[in-house]
Scaffold this active site. Sequence first.
Site, PDB file in Angstrom:
ATOM      1  N   GLU A 129      81.256 -46.438  98.661  1.00  0.00           N
ATOM      2  CA  GLU A 129      79.866 -46.680  99.064  1.00  0.00           C
ATOM      3  C   GLU A 129      78.873 -46.130  98.040  1.00  0.00           C
ATOM      4  OE1 GLU A 129      82.127 -45.620 102.950  1.00  0.00           O
ATOM      5  OE2 GLU A 129      82.214 -45.133 100.811  1.00  0.00           O
ATOM      6  N   CYS A 157      81.487 -41.321 105.179  1.00  0.00           N
ATOM      7  CA  CYS A 157      81.481 -39.867 105.327  1.00  0.00           C
ATOM      8  C   CYS A 157      80.030 -39.372 105.326  1.00  0.00           C
ATOM      9  CB  CYS A 157      82.268 -39.225 104.185  1.00  0.00           C
ATOM     10  SG  CYS A 157      81.418 -39.347 102.586  1.00  0.00           S
ATOM     11  N   CYS A 160      78.070 -40.262 101.983  1.00  0.00           N
ATOM     12  CA  CYS A 160      77.713 -41.679 101.839  1.00  0.00           C
ATOM     13  C   CYS A 160      76.659 -42.092 102.867  1.00  0.00           C
ATOM     14  CB  CYS A 160      78.957 -42.536 101.977  1.00  0.00           C
ATOM     15  SG  CYS A 160      80.192 -42.239 100.691  1.00  0.00           S
TER      16      CYS A 160
END
Length: 239
Positions: A129, A157, A160
């Site tokens: 990402e 996560c 990101c």
Amino acid sequence: MPVAQLDRVTGYEPVGRRFESCRARQFSYSASGDSKPICADQRQEKASGRKQIGRSEASSASGRPNPAGRASFIMSTDVLYMREALKEAHKAFEADEVPVGAIIVHKGRIIGRAHNQIKMLKDPTAHAEMIALTQAAAYLQNERLLDTTVYSTVEPCPMCAGAMVLGRVKKLVYGASDPKAGAAGSVLNIVDSSRLNHRIKIIKGLLREDCARLMREFFRIKRHCKKINATYDKSHRKK
């Protein structure tokens, strides 16, 4: 732009180069994710002389737009783009990286695509990402990624998710949930938090099984290799 960030962009496409548009293929897949063309029945109707009605044009007897038809159209494009993200995830799998892939779409065009490159770049921030966000910003020549949609095979996560909020991403679509580090609802909900100054629309679980299967296979192989190495080391220590 930091050197590492610049490498992320040039490693895929030259800055400013247009990515191949998927607009012409947005009806290629059904909402269920299989490869059967969703317009096959419409072509038969056209051949027999009957009036062809597109899914996005379907309407009720009262003349109002049909929500079901519109939903089918939207879902079919989401599936198509998620399949592109899965292609990136397979690249990560083949490179012995955790198989996560991501693409970013702006006005029907893919402007960023990437997979995990943490081991290759020796960079803990080189998530799919993050790399795709850098590419998209370079393409748009703007740090604000307005009206963009991120498609990720796995729930982002916290790092990101935070970057998406800072970039003002409009929508996030992801496949498999991450019960250990997911920041789109599983552990945290950074992307849609009322405490932050930007909230992102979330669609979760798209092609969930396909995305999760790839992750399971990757870690199954890792565990198997670890077991073999441990057995080998143990046998050599005895000698």
